[in-house]
Design an enzyme around this catalytic site. Structure first.
Site, PDB file in Angstrom:
ATOM      1  N   HIS A 152       0.874  -1.176   0.000  1.00  0.00           N
ATOM      2  CA  HIS A 152       0.000   0.000   0.000  1.00  0.00           C
ATOM      3  C   HIS A 152       0.915   1.232   0.000  1.00  0.00           C
ATOM      4  O   HIS A 152       2.000   1.188   0.590  1.00  0.00           O
ATOM      5  CB  HIS A 152      -0.842   0.121   1.269  1.00  0.00           C
ATOM      6  CG  HIS A 152      -1.717  -1.041   1.588  1.00  0.00           C
ATOM      7  ND1 HIS A 152      -1.277  -2.160   2.235  1.00  0.00           N
ATOM      8  CD2 HIS A 152      -3.054  -1.227   1.394  1.00  0.00           C
ATOM      9  CE1 HIS A 152      -2.294  -2.997   2.415  1.00  0.00           C
ATOM     10  NE2 HIS A 152      -3.380  -2.462   1.911  1.00  0.00           N
ATOM     11  N   ASP A 203       2.411   1.890   3.352  1.00  0.00           N
ATOM     12  CA  ASP A 203       3.393   0.941   3.902  1.00  0.00           C
ATOM     13  C   ASP A 203       4.791   1.379   3.510  1.00  0.00           C
ATOM     14  O   ASP A 203       5.754   1.212   4.242  1.00  0.00           O
ATOM     15  CB  ASP A 203       3.256  -0.472   3.303  1.00  0.00           C
ATOM     16  CG  ASP A 203       1.851  -1.006   3.335  1.00  0.00           C
ATOM     17  OD1 ASP A 203       1.086  -0.577   4.194  1.00  0.00           O
ATOM     18  OD2 ASP A 203       1.538  -1.861   2.478  1.00  0.00           O
ATOM     19  N   GLU A 212     -10.867  -7.016  -4.122  1.00  0.00           N
ATOM     20  CA  GLU A 212     -10.710  -8.073  -3.117  1.00  0.00           C
ATOM     21  C   GLU A 212     -11.967  -8.158  -2.258  1.00  0.00           C
ATOM     22  O   GLU A 212     -12.243  -7.276  -1.456  1.00  0.00           O
ATOM     23  CB  GLU A 212      -9.493  -7.746  -2.240  1.00  0.00           C
ATOM     24  CG  GLU A 212      -9.213  -8.789  -1.193  1.00  0.00           C
ATOM     25  CD  GLU A 212      -7.912  -8.511  -0.432  1.00  0.00           C
ATOM     26  OE1 GLU A 212      -6.947  -7.989  -1.038  1.00  0.00           O
ATOM     27  OE2 GLU A 212      -7.874  -8.804   0.763  1.00  0.00           O
ATOM     28  N   GLU A 226      -9.221 -13.826  -1.060  1.00  0.00           N
ATOM     29  CA  GLU A 226      -8.457 -14.126   0.163  1.00  0.00           C
ATOM     30  C   GLU A 226      -9.138 -15.234   0.950  1.00  0.00           C
ATOM     31  O   GLU A 226     -10.340 -15.179   1.230  1.00  0.00           O
ATOM     32  CB  GLU A 226      -8.329 -12.858   1.004  1.00  0.00           C
ATOM     33  CG  GLU A 226      -7.636 -13.102   2.331  1.00  0.00           C
ATOM     34  CD  GLU A 226      -7.192 -11.826   3.018  1.00  0.00           C
ATOM     35  OE1 GLU A 226      -6.777 -10.879   2.318  1.00  0.00           O
ATOM     36  OE2 GLU A 226      -7.259 -11.777   4.249  1.00  0.00           O
ATOM     37  N   HIS A 284     -11.061 -14.249   4.102  1.00  0.00           N
ATOM     38  CA  HIS A 284     -12.299 -13.524   3.804  1.00  0.00           C
ATOM     39  C   HIS A 284     -13.391 -14.493   3.359  1.00  0.00           C
ATOM     40  O   HIS A 284     -14.566 -14.282   3.659  1.00  0.00           O
ATOM     41  CB  HIS A 284     -12.050 -12.473   2.724  1.00  0.00           C
ATOM     42  CG  HIS A 284     -11.047 -11.432   3.126  1.00  0.00           C
ATOM     43  ND1 HIS A 284     -10.668 -10.407   2.297  1.00  0.00           N
ATOM     44  CD2 HIS A 284     -10.341 -11.255   4.267  1.00  0.00           C
ATOM     45  CE1 HIS A 284      -9.770  -9.643   2.909  1.00  0.00           C
ATOM     46  NE2 HIS A 284      -9.559 -10.149   4.108  1.00  0.00           N
ATOM     47  N   ASP A 289      -4.933 -13.906  -2.082  1.00  0.00           N
ATOM     48  CA  ASP A 289      -4.290 -13.617  -0.800  1.00  0.00           C
ATOM     49  C   ASP A 289      -4.367 -14.916  -0.014  1.00  0.00           C
ATOM     50  O   ASP A 289      -5.435 -15.353   0.429  1.00  0.00           O
ATOM     51  CB  ASP A 289      -5.005 -12.467  -0.067  1.00  0.00           C
ATOM     52  CG  ASP A 289      -4.535 -11.102  -0.570  1.00  0.00           C
ATOM     53  OD1 ASP A 289      -3.776 -11.065  -1.548  1.00  0.00           O
ATOM     54  OD2 ASP A 289      -4.928 -10.088   0.030  1.00  0.00           O
ATOM     55  N   ASP A 300     -10.624 -11.716  11.084  1.00  0.00           N
ATOM     56  CA  ASP A 300      -9.672 -11.865   9.997  1.00  0.00           C
ATOM     57  C   ASP A 300      -8.297 -12.037  10.655  1.00  0.00           C
ATOM     58  O   ASP A 300      -7.556 -11.085  10.822  1.00  0.00           O
ATOM     59  CB  ASP A 300      -9.728 -10.587   9.149  1.00  0.00           C
ATOM     60  CG  ASP A 300      -9.044 -10.737   7.811  1.00  0.00           C
ATOM     61  OD1 ASP A 300      -8.841 -11.871   7.372  1.00  0.00           O
ATOM     62  OD2 ASP A 300      -8.738  -9.697   7.209  1.00  0.00           O
ATOM     63  N   ASP A 352      -5.667 -13.637   9.625  1.00  0.00           N
ATOM     64  CA  ASP A 352      -4.538 -13.561   8.690  1.00  0.00           C
ATOM     65  C   ASP A 352      -3.363 -14.448   9.110  1.00  0.00           C
ATOM     66  O   ASP A 352      -2.228 -13.992   9.223  1.00  0.00           O
ATOM     67  CB  ASP A 352      -4.054 -12.105   8.531  1.00  0.00           C
ATOM     68  CG  ASP A 352      -5.041 -11.250   7.739  1.00  0.00           C
ATOM     69  OD1 ASP A 352      -5.912 -11.818   7.050  1.00  0.00           O
ATOM     70  OD2 ASP A 352      -4.949 -10.011   7.807  1.00  0.00           O
ATOM     71  N   ASP A 402      -0.355 -12.154   2.463  1.00  0.00           N
ATOM     72  CA  ASP A 402      -1.295 -11.400   3.311  1.00  0.00           C
ATOM     73  C   ASP A 402      -1.520 -12.067   4.669  1.00  0.00           C
ATOM     74  O   ASP A 402      -2.647 -12.294   5.093  1.00  0.00           O
ATOM     75  CB  ASP A 402      -2.630 -11.153   2.602  1.00  0.00           C
ATOM     76  CG  ASP A 402      -3.313  -9.895   3.160  1.00  0.00           C
ATOM     77  OD1 ASP A 402      -2.772  -9.306   4.110  1.00  0.00           O
ATOM     78  OD2 ASP A 402      -4.379  -9.510   2.643  1.00  0.00           O
TER      79      ASP A 402
HETATM   80  C1  XLS Z   1      -7.548  -6.774   4.743  1.00  0.00           C
HETATM   81  C2  XLS Z   1      -7.132  -6.986   3.369  1.00  0.00           C
HETATM   82  C3  XLS Z   1      -5.924  -6.158   2.928  1.00  0.00           C
HETATM   83  C4  XLS Z   1      -5.833  -6.167   1.438  1.00  0.00           C
HETATM   84  C5  XLS Z   1      -5.020  -5.062   0.870  1.00  0.00           C
HETATM   85  O1  XLS Z   1      -8.340  -7.517   5.305  1.00  0.00           O
HETATM   86  O2  XLS Z   1      -6.895  -8.340   3.175  1.00  0.00           O
HETATM   87  O3  XLS Z   1      -4.778  -6.638   3.537  1.00  0.00           O
HETATM   88  O4  XLS Z   1      -5.313  -7.359   0.974  1.00  0.00           O
HETATM   89  O5  XLS Z   1      -5.535  -3.818   1.145  1.00  0.00           O
HETATM   90 NI    NI Z   2      -5.984  -9.234   1.623  1.00  0.00          NI
HETATM   91 NI    NI Z   3      -7.641  -9.990   5.257  1.00  0.00          NI
END
Ligand code: XLS
Ligand code: NI
Ligand code: NI
Length: 444
Positions: free
Chosen positions: A109, A112, A240, A276, A279, A304, A315, A317, A347
């Protein structure tokens, strides 16, 4: 072509060399057990199936803080009190990490990579400084950009949305960021540009004109597409999906929702989906379901590749570490046209209690091995199990005769009714679910 080890002035992961393949028997946590980038599986080198990409935000920006506690991991690249210097140090650490791990792509991003300034102009300048350096680093190392994106959810101005904000003034700031992030992506040769609608949704319908907000989102993405196409972006735009978090209801809920949104606004030729795993879990779907739906519609873009926790609704991750999950995913990928120019962005983040710097390496290696195993198993399932043939056979009655005529649209409802009369009660046909499930396990 192997990546060239690319260090800055300081080495941030001393003691860790470029990671090698040592095979399944190895006990070295800093070696690959299954992932062999150049080994050919299902017709192409492993690395081309995956196109792994490091997520800049988790791996270099997220030092373990959560709503209940501060950072737990000391990032040595965060030491400088000058934010631009800290961003440069982070870039050095990032390219050291990419080239030691042997991962050819990364994603970021805008925020980042470079700190937000006091104005739009200052933020653009900050970003440009870092993009110029990243370009040099890419050239030196051979690392490429999988996708860029704009963080239009973190700053407080976006608390009511970015493109769907009820205040037009806020929308203009989102546009400024997206423009700069598309420019940066073009400059770095990124193959994709991602939109994750972090604040695009609502908490209560009572204060929300959903129709208008969705139209604004459609308009915003159309203008972003037009800008990109007029300014040298030839890659894929990606959306996404995510059903909730941070908002109670996110507009880009799941694959099905995003596909119909893209078609409604005529965006389906420029946009695809970035799906993802975590998600999908939040949406109550499997990853495989989300991927299949996108692929069936010709809209599978990129992944992702994390995993969530099925027992809670966050989430989380996590790094993908479940071999069955990875096998089911790779079965879908092998049946699709593949991901390029998309890829697999991790991710994912370490648990905040995994506080050693080497844990970042271990996590990525583990995930890459999990996916490599999934690929090898899925390829074997396709070649040897007969699963796909079994599935095809279930539909054999549509392959010829009246079934085929139905598929071509040659039979009307009344004709179908007459056939039911003539054919009588159909013979029962088992779906054999447990047989399919046991086949998968037999190959794992
Ligand atoms: C957040 C998202 C983010 C996207 C990019 O839940 O997964 O990380 O991948 O903005
Ligand atoms: Ni993501
Ligand atoms: Ni996410």
């Amino acid at each position: 072509m192997a990546l060239k080890l690319t260090l800055g002035k300081k080495e941030y992961f001393p003691g860790i060399k470029q990671i090698q393949y040592e095979g399944p028997g190895s006990k070295n946590p800093l070696a690959f057990k299954w992932y062999q980038p150049d080994a050919v599986v299902a017709g192409k080198p492993m690395k081309e199936h995956f196109r792994f990409a490091i997520a800049y935000w988790h791996t270099f920006c997220n030092a373990g803080s959560d709503p209940f506690g501060k950072d737990t991991i000391d990032f040595p690249w965060d030491a400088s009190s000058d934010p631009i210097q800290a961003a440069k140090d982070k870039l050095d650490a990032a390219f050291e990490f990419f080239t030691k791990l042997g991962v050819e792509f990364y994603c970021f991003h805008d925020r980042d990579m470079a700190p937000e300034g006091k104005s739009v102009i200052e933020s653009e300048k900050n970003l440009q400084i870092l993009i110029d350096l990243a370009k040099e680093k890419q050239k030196e190392s051979g690392v490429k950009l999988l996708w860029g994106t704009a963080n239009v959810f973190g700053h407080r101005r976006y608390m009511n949305g970015a493109a769907t904000n009820p205040d037009f003034h806020v929308l203009t700031h989102a546009a400024a960021q997206v423009k700069a992030a598309i420019d940066a992506t073009v400059e770095l040769g990124g193959g994709n540009y991602v939109f994750w609608g972090g604040r695009e949704g609502y908490f209560t319908l009572l204060n929300t004109d959903m129709k208008r907000e969705l139209e604004h989102l459609g308009q915003f993405l159309t203008k972003a597409r037009d800008y990109g196409r007029q300014n040298g972006f030839k890659g894929t735009f990606l959306i996404e999906p995510k059903p909730m978090e941070p908002t109670k209801h996110q507009y880009d809920f799941d694959s099905a929702t995003v596909i119909s949104f893209l078609k409604k606004f005529g965006l389906e030729n420029d946009f695809k989906l970035n799906i993802e795993n975590n998600h999908a879990t939040l949406a109550g779907h499997t990853f495989a379901h989300e991927v299949r739906l996108a692929a069936d519609n010709g809209l599978l873009g990129s992944l992702d590749i994390n995993q969530g926790d099925p027992y809670n609704g966050w989430d989380t991750d996590e790094f993908l570490h479940d071999v069955t999950e990875s096998t089911l995913l790779m079965l879908e990928i092998l049946q699709s046209k593949g991901l390029a120019p998309g890829g697999m962005n991790f991710d994912a983040k370490n648990r905040r209690s995994s506080s050693d710097l080497e844990d970042i390496f271990i996590a990525h290696i583990s995930s890459m091995d999990t996916l490599a195993r999934g690929l090898i198993i899925a390829d074997k399932i396709i070649r040897e199990s007969g699963l796909l043939e079994m599935r095809k056979k279930r539909y054999a009655s549509f392959d010829s005769g009246d079934g085929a005529r139905f598929e071509k649209g040659e039979l009307g409802l009344a004709q179908l009714r007459d056939m039911a009369v003539k054919l009588g009660e159909p013979q029962q046909m088992s779906a054999k679910q447990e047989l399919y499930e046991s086949l998968i396990n037999q190959f794992i």
